[in-house]
Design a protein around this motif. Structure first.
Motif, PDB file in Angstrom:
ATOM      1  N   SER A   1     111.626  30.676  27.042  1.00 32.44           N
ATOM      2  CA  SER A   1     112.751  30.104  27.512  1.00 32.44           C
ATOM      3  C   SER A   1     112.764  28.236  27.422  1.00 32.44           C
ATOM      4  O   SER A   1     113.473  27.834  27.634  1.00 32.44           O
TER       5      SER A   1
ATOM      6  N   ASN B  11     112.280  39.224  26.083  1.00 33.34           N
ATOM      7  CA  ASN B  11     112.011  37.964  25.480  1.00 33.34           C
ATOM      8  C   ASN B  11     110.955  37.826  24.352  1.00 33.34           C
ATOM      9  O   ASN B  11     110.062  38.555  24.405  1.00 33.34           O
TER      10      ASN B  11
ATOM     11  N   GLN C 182     102.240  29.206  30.578  1.00 32.80           N
ATOM     12  CA  GLN C 182     102.899  28.722  31.702  1.00 32.80           C
ATOM     13  C   GLN C 182     104.026  30.209  32.033  1.00 32.80           C
ATOM     14  O   GLN C 182     104.225  30.573  32.988  1.00 32.80           O
ATOM     15  N   GLU C 183     104.649  30.406  30.814  1.00 32.70           N
ATOM     16  CA  GLU C 183     105.717  31.469  31.101  1.00 32.70           C
ATOM     17  C   GLU C 183     105.291  32.917  31.044  1.00 32.70           C
ATOM     18  O   GLU C 183     104.327  33.294  30.557  1.00 32.70           O
ATOM     19  N   LYS C 184     105.869  33.746  32.055  1.00 32.88           N
ATOM     20  CA  LYS C 184     105.286  35.193  32.128  1.00 32.88           C
ATOM     21  C   LYS C 184     105.976  35.940  31.192  1.00 32.88           C
ATOM     22  O   LYS C 184     107.100  35.795  30.570  1.00 32.88           O
TER      23      LYS C 184
ATOM     24  N   TYR D  48     108.303  35.319  22.385  1.00 29.50           N
ATOM     25  CA  TYR D  48     107.573  33.999  22.600  1.00 29.50           C
ATOM     26  C   TYR D  48     106.940  33.666  21.183  1.00 29.50           C
ATOM     27  O   TYR D  48     106.421  34.406  20.383  1.00 29.50           O
TER      28      TYR D  48
ATOM     29  N   ASN E 173     100.203  38.132  32.867  1.00 31.53           N
ATOM     30  CA  ASN E 173     100.417  36.903  31.511  1.00 31.53           C
ATOM     31  C   ASN E 173      99.351  37.064  30.914  1.00 31.53           C
ATOM     32  O   ASN E 173      98.066  37.515  31.184  1.00 31.53           O
TER      33      ASN E 173
ATOM     34  N   GLN F 170     106.244  24.754  25.336  1.00 34.69           N
ATOM     35  CA  GLN F 170     105.041  24.252  26.049  1.00 34.69           C
ATOM     36  C   GLN F 170     103.926  23.851  25.243  1.00 34.69           C
ATOM     37  O   GLN F 170     103.653  24.709  24.237  1.00 34.69           O
TER      38      GLN F 170
END
Length: 287
Positions: free
Chosen positions: A85, A124, A117-119, A126, A54, A88
């Motif tokens: 997804s 995906n 927080q999200e990997k 971001y 991450n 944050q």
């Protein structure tokens, strides 16, 4: 528009200050974009196969249209977030720790975002977003991604100076017959001709003091729309302020149905938006 003092510690080679542990970045970072000069965003996407640790931190500097750094700090950064997804909220900070793979010791005025927080996963995208207290124009940005024990610096483009042109004519330029040049404006779901607009903005030829919130909002909203139509400012300039004004006016009847002494008032957000437009749209010579 914000008058930001250049950071004396920055120079064009500051991107070289980061120590690069790998020549190939596992992430792609997009150019910066904005709709109003205040809220900015860029995307981050995993580009290599296999597992990728991450992101530890993202570090960012901005360069203005004068080729000087726009220093970022708690004084002008309002908020930040990342959306994958889920969304944050991020806590902006302005210092990378000692011993980091990204050596920022020679760089000042940068924004640091961390604790994601999200990997990172395949496919995906971001979206990283940060909001400033004042609208600015950005020519380019340097962004460092610290991933595990490696640092990946990259330079990306901003929207440029012409696209985000926020300097136009103040509302006084549209107070005379013929000054609308045949244009109409639509605010709050109602369309206004020049004659209707002038009856609101300058009743009896007077635009002085004591404006109710609805009248101030209409006057500055019309000013933005007319500036856009005449090409004096970009088509997205003052988008946030105009949205606030339009939302307020949409709760009212058409402005021409009110007596001047009974214009609605009491909307602080619309009043603030109108005030911001009035304070910034008529730039000083040389800006």
């Amino acid at each position: 528009m914000e008058n930001v003092n250049p950071s004396s510690g920055f120079n064009s080679s500051s991107a070289d200050a980061a120590k690069v542990a790998s020549a190939v970045s596992p992430v792609a970072i997009s150019d910066l974009s904005t709709t109003d000069g205040k809220t900015w965003q860029f995307t981050v996407q995993k580009t290599v196969a296999g597992n990728v640790p991450n992101i530890g931190s993202l570090l960012l500097t901005l360069t203005g249209c004068d080729d000087q750094q726009i220093a970022l700090s708690g004084a002008n950064v309002v908020s930040a977030s990342v959306t994958g997804s889920f969304t944050q909220a991020l806590a902006p900070s302005y210092k990378e720790g000692n011993g980091s793979a990204c050596d920022m010791s020679a760089v000042t005025g940068y924004l640091r975002l961390s604790d994601f927080q999200e990997k990172l996963t395949d496919g995906n995208v971001y979206t990283v977003q940060f909001t400033l207290s004042e609208a600015i124009q950005v020519k380019s940005a340097n962004i460092w991604a610290r991933i595990s024990n490696a640092c990946y610096p990259t330079s990306v483009a901003g929207p440029g100076c012409d696209v985000m042109d926020l300097c136009g004519e103040g509302q006084g330029a549209f107070h005379k017959a013929g000054s609308w040049k045949g244009n109409t404006v639509t605010l709050g779901g109602y369309t206004y001709t020049e004659a209707e607009g002038l009856a609101i903005m300058t009743p009896n030829g007077n635009s002085a003091g004591g404006l109710k919130d609805s009248r101030a909002a209409f006057s500055q909203g019309a000013t933005v729309l007319l500036n856009r139509q005449m090409g004096y400012i970009s088509a997205t300039a003052y988008a946030a302020e105009l949205a606030t004004i339009d939302a307020y006016l949409s709760t009212l009847n058409k402005m021409t149905t009110y007596n001047m002494d009974d214009m609605p008032t009491g909307n602080a957000a619309a009043k603030a938006a109108a005030g911001y437009i009035g304070d910034n749209i008529k730039c000083e010579d040389g800006e």
